[in-house]
Write a protein that holds these residues in place. Sequence first.
Motif, PDB file in Angstrom:
ATOM      1  N   ARG A  34       0.830  -1.192   0.000  1.00 46.95           N
ATOM      2  CA  ARG A  34       0.000   0.000   0.000  1.00 46.95           C
ATOM      3  C   ARG A  34       0.871   1.251   0.000  1.00 46.95           C
ATOM      4  O   ARG A  34       2.029   1.223   0.429  1.00 46.95           O
ATOM      5  N   GLN A  35       0.259   2.316  -0.479  1.00 41.86           N
ATOM      6  CA  GLN A  35       0.997   3.579  -0.578  1.00 41.86           C
ATOM      7  C   GLN A  35       0.060   4.748  -0.361  1.00 41.86           C
ATOM      8  O   GLN A  35      -1.068   4.766  -0.875  1.00 41.86           O
TER       9      GLN A  35
ATOM     10  N   GLN B  70       6.632   6.037   0.944  1.00 43.33           N
ATOM     11  CA  GLN B  70       7.042   4.902   0.141  1.00 43.33           C
ATOM     12  C   GLN B  70       6.004   3.794   0.208  1.00 43.33           C
ATOM     13  O   GLN B  70       5.290   3.648   1.199  1.00 43.33           O
ATOM     14  N   ARG B  71       5.960   3.028  -0.864  1.00 45.05           N
ATOM     15  CA  ARG B  71       5.078   1.871  -0.867  1.00 45.05           C
ATOM     16  C   ARG B  71       5.586   0.867   0.159  1.00 45.05           C
ATOM     17  O   ARG B  71       6.794   0.622   0.260  1.00 45.05           O
ATOM     18  N   GLU B  72       4.674   0.289   0.926  1.00 48.37           N
ATOM     19  CA  GLU B  72       5.069  -0.645   1.970  1.00 48.37           C
ATOM     20  C   GLU B  72       4.360  -1.979   1.800  1.00 48.37           C
ATOM     21  O   GLU B  72       3.210  -2.038   1.342  1.00 48.37           O
ATOM     22  N   LEU B  73       5.051  -3.031   2.202  1.00 46.57           N
ATOM     23  CA  LEU B  73       4.463  -4.364   2.163  1.00 46.57           C
ATOM     24  C   LEU B  73       3.422  -4.501   3.262  1.00 46.57           C
ATOM     25  O   LEU B  73       3.686  -4.176   4.416  1.00 46.57           O
ATOM     26  N   VAL B  74       2.264  -4.996   2.914  1.00 47.02           N
ATOM     27  CA  VAL B  74       1.196  -5.264   3.875  1.00 47.02           C
ATOM     28  C   VAL B  74       1.191  -6.748   4.230  1.00 47.02           C
ATOM     29  O   VAL B  74       1.182  -7.115   5.404  1.00 47.02           O
ATOM     30  N   ALA B  75       1.180  -7.592   3.219  1.00 48.87           N
ATOM     31  CA  ALA B  75       1.146  -9.034   3.441  1.00 48.87           C
ATOM     32  C   ALA B  75       1.642  -9.744   2.195  1.00 48.87           C
ATOM     33  O   ALA B  75       1.508  -9.225   1.088  1.00 48.87           O
ATOM     34  N   ALA B  76       2.205 -10.926   2.391  1.00 48.56           N
ATOM     35  CA  ALA B  76       2.683 -11.718   1.270  1.00 48.56           C
ATOM     36  C   ALA B  76       2.427 -13.188   1.541  1.00 48.56           C
ATOM     37  O   ALA B  76       2.349 -13.616   2.699  1.00 48.56           O
TER      38      ALA B  76
ATOM     39  N   ASP C 287      -5.218   2.910   7.733  1.00 48.06           N
ATOM     40  CA  ASP C 287      -5.158   1.907   6.662  1.00 48.06           C
ATOM     41  C   ASP C 287      -5.515   2.508   5.302  1.00 48.06           C
ATOM     42  O   ASP C 287      -5.401   1.827   4.277  1.00 48.06           O
ATOM     43  N   THR C 288      -5.974   3.750   5.319  1.00 40.44           N
ATOM     44  CA  THR C 288      -6.316   4.414   4.069  1.00 40.44           C
ATOM     45  C   THR C 288      -5.096   4.511   3.164  1.00 40.44           C
ATOM     46  O   THR C 288      -4.042   4.997   3.581  1.00 40.44           O
ATOM     47  N   ALA C 289      -5.233   4.012   1.940  1.00 41.49           N
ATOM     48  CA  ALA C 289      -4.113   3.990   0.999  1.00 41.49           C
ATOM     49  C   ALA C 289      -4.594   3.413  -0.332  1.00 41.49           C
ATOM     50  O   ALA C 289      -5.713   2.892  -0.421  1.00 41.49           O
ATOM     51  N   VAL C 290      -3.735   3.495  -1.308  1.00 41.00           N
ATOM     52  CA  VAL C 290      -3.934   2.724  -2.533  1.00 41.00           C
ATOM     53  C   VAL C 290      -3.237   1.382  -2.329  1.00 41.00           C
ATOM     54  O   VAL C 290      -2.059   1.348  -1.960  1.00 41.00           O
ATOM     55  N   TYR C 291      -3.962   0.323  -2.530  1.00 40.78           N
ATOM     56  CA  TYR C 291      -3.440  -1.026  -2.321  1.00 40.78           C
ATOM     57  C   TYR C 291      -3.101  -1.652  -3.672  1.00 40.78           C
ATOM     58  O   TYR C 291      -3.916  -1.633  -4.599  1.00 40.78           O
ATOM     59  N   TYR C 292      -1.890  -2.205  -3.746  1.00 38.94           N
ATOM     60  CA  TYR C 292      -1.398  -2.785  -4.989  1.00 38.94           C
ATOM     61  C   TYR C 292      -1.124  -4.278  -4.799  1.00 38.94           C
ATOM     62  O   TYR C 292      -0.529  -4.694  -3.804  1.00 38.94           O
ATOM     63  N   CYS C 293      -1.515  -5.042  -5.767  1.00 39.28           N
ATOM     64  CA  CYS C 293      -1.182  -6.461  -5.825  1.00 39.28           C
ATOM     65  C   CYS C 293       0.154  -6.622  -6.538  1.00 39.28           C
ATOM     66  O   CYS C 293       0.447  -5.896  -7.499  1.00 39.28           O
TER      67      CYS C 293
END
Length: 115
Positions: free
Chosen positions: A38-39, A44-50, A89-95
Motif C-alpha cells: 500500500r501507498q 514509500q510503498r510498503e508491504l502489507v502481506a505476502a 489503513d487508508t491507501a492505494v493497495y497494490y497487488c
Amino acid sequence: QVQLVESGGGLVQPGGSLRLSCAASGSIFSIATMGWHRQTPGKQRELVAAITGSGSTNYADSVKGRFTISRDNAKNAVLLQMKSLKPEDTAVYYCNLNFLSLDVWGQGTQVTVSS
C-alpha cells in the motif's frame, strides 16, 4: 505476459471490513510469491502481506491479527481480507507478483477508512 487486476476497494467506516481481490493471468501464478502493498501520498510503498507458492505468509506488524492473505491457485487469485480497519489503513493497495526476476504490479485500488 502476466497481468494483475485488483478489485474490492472502497469507502468503509472505522472498524469495518473489506476484501480485496487480485486476479492474475499467466501460468506461473501457483509458484510465485504474491503480495499486497500500500501507498499513501508522499510515502514509500510498503508491504502489507505476502504469501508464497507453498502458502507461507508474512504480515506487516501494523496489520497482524486484522488482515489475512490467502490464495486460490485454481482461480489464479489472491485475496486480502481486512477487518477492524483504521483510518491509517487508508491507501492505494497494490497487488504484486514476484518470481525470480519477474516483478509485476497491478494498477491499484483505493481503500478509504473514514466516518
